[in-house]
Design a protein around this motif. Structure first.
Motif, short mmCIF file in Angstrom:
data_model
loop_
_atom_site.label_atom_id
_atom_site.label_comp_id
_atom_site.label_asym_id
_atom_site.label_seq_id
_atom_site.Cartn_x
_atom_site.Cartn_y
_atom_site.Cartn_z
N GLY A 38 46.34 41.90 39.03
CA GLY A 38 45.61 40.60 38.85
C GLY A 38 46.50 39.66 37.89
N ARG A 39 46.31 38.43 37.90
CA ARG A 39 47.23 37.34 37.31
C ARG A 39 47.07 37.84 35.71
NH1 ARG A 39 43.72 33.69 34.86
NH2 ARG A 39 41.86 33.38 35.92
N VAL A 67 43.65 38.40 32.55
CA VAL A 67 42.24 38.49 33.13
C VAL A 67 41.55 39.80 32.73
CG1 VAL A 67 42.74 37.39 35.26
CG2 VAL A 67 42.97 39.93 35.28
N GLN A 125 41.72 44.34 42.61
CA GLN A 125 41.96 43.01 41.98
C GLN A 125 41.27 42.47 41.12
OE1 GLN A 125 42.97 39.81 44.88
NE2 GLN A 125 43.61 38.44 43.35
N ILE A 138 39.73 39.38 38.19
CA ILE A 138 39.75 38.25 38.35
C ILE A 138 38.57 37.77 37.35
CG2 ILE A 138 40.37 37.52 40.61
CD1 ILE A 138 37.35 36.44 41.18
N TRP A 167 39.11 31.19 40.14
CA TRP A 167 40.03 31.57 41.27
C TRP A 167 41.24 30.69 41.28
CZ3 TRP A 167 40.41 36.07 44.09
CH2 TRP A 167 41.28 35.93 45.21
N ASP A 185 45.64 33.93 41.71
CA ASP A 185 45.02 35.01 42.14
C ASP A 185 45.12 35.03 43.62
OD1 ASP A 185 43.58 35.68 39.76
OD2 ASP A 185 42.33 33.69 39.93
N TYR A 209 46.53 38.21 46.25
CA TYR A 209 45.56 38.56 47.30
C TYR A 209 46.52 38.63 48.77
CZ TYR A 209 42.30 38.57 51.11
OH TYR A 209 41.72 38.96 52.15
#
Length: 311
Positions: free
Chosen positions: A27-28, A31, A106, A108, A113, A117, A121
């Protein structure tokens, strides 16, 4: 990254449907991946702070049950526009982690989003592993109904095997997520003993616990200019773990901030880190900290390698 499955167990299955595999938590930044890892393994392994870039290394967390053994990989968050060598190193580590796993989760934030993100993906679609979407921090959403159109749009535009709503902080939705993960792992013997929680050494974990306090206690951008190196880790005859650690910064002014007036800040950092170490290592700890300056270490590939920032 080395695939721990290759190290192999003895091949004996505890039962016919026992499953084991690597699962990347991706994930970024910020998160809640590390909080999720800790909740899933039932142990505070990965350091947590409100700041992005808290996780800088691959952390393996092991969750063993009668049904199987899940090897969770907590990855650094993917950064867009990574201009410094440190950020590029973190991105390489994150991409390497998702390229050699049995399943990707993943993560978030509920209702958000972002372009980061979306970029992650896109990277996941290049891999063959199945993928789940975890919408974390649902406890912070005042209007749960507002999530429905958000998730509907995501589902139309992205291909996930399943979507799960969780609160890692409140430990909600984790049992359902764990069942979904196990169902997608291969039938395979366990790799680690049932009492093991990570493949990382105490030396590594000690450095992380000092760095966690830097992330929690220092203002704004300063934590990103710091790293921690363990110079000595030994067990004394009296059973005390003696640990000598260096906090590296980029400038003299940063050194003064880390030390604080009369050494108060450094003492507070050391005291808090030592208490966490004693709980994790289950023995007394003598911790000695120094602060040293190395200009530009964040952009020095050789120094990054020395500090353990590798793919």
């Amino acid at each position: 990254m080395d695939h721990p499955i290759e190290s192999g167990a003895d091949g004996a299955l505890p039962h016919a449907d026992y499953r084991c595999g690597l699962v990347a938590l991706a994930g970024r930044p910020n998160v809640g991946k590390s909080t999720l890892l800790n909740a899933l393994i039932g142990f505070r392994l990965s350091i947590v702070s409100p700041r992005p870039q808290t996780t800088r290394h691959r952390i393996l967390g092991i969750a063993s049950s009668e049904a199987g053994q899940i090897l969770y990989v907590d990855t650094p968050g993917l950064h867009r526009g990574a201009k410094r060598a440190m950020n590029r190193s973190l991105n390489r580590a994150a991409r390497a982690a998702i390229s050699d796993v049995d399943l990707v989760v993943q993560v978030i934030e509920a209702g958000r989003w972002t372009d980061e993100d979306e970029a992650l993906y896109a990277a996941l679609t290049e891999q063959k592993a199945p993928r789940l979407l975890v919408i974390n921090k649902v406890d912070l959403s005042k209007d749960k109904a507002a999530l429905l159109p958000f998730v509907a749009t995501l589902s139309e535009q992205h291909d996930y095997d399943e979507i799960h709503y969780v609160s890692a902080l409140k430990k909600k939705g984790l049992a359902e997520l764990e069942r979904a993960i196990l169902a997608r792992l291969p039938v395979r013997a366990p790799v680690y003993g049932e009492d093991e929680i990570t493949d990382r050494s105490e030396r590594f974990l000690a450095a992380e616990m000092v760095r966690e306090q830097l992330m929690l206690r220092l203002d704004q951008e300063l934590p990103y200019a710091t790293t921690v190196e363990i110079e000595q880790f030994s067990d004394r005859p009296d059973g005390v773990a003696e640990i000598h650690a260096v906090i590296w910064v980029e400038r003299d002014g940063q050194k003064a901030i880390v030390i604080g007036q009369g050494g108060a800040q450094l003492k507070a950092i050391g005291s808090a880190a030592r208490r966490h170490m004693e709980r994790l290592f289950e023995r007394k700890v003598f911790l000695k900290l120094w602060v040293k300056v190395r200009e530009g270490w964040v952009d020095d590939e050789a120094m990054l390698k020395k500090f353990g920032y590798t793919d």
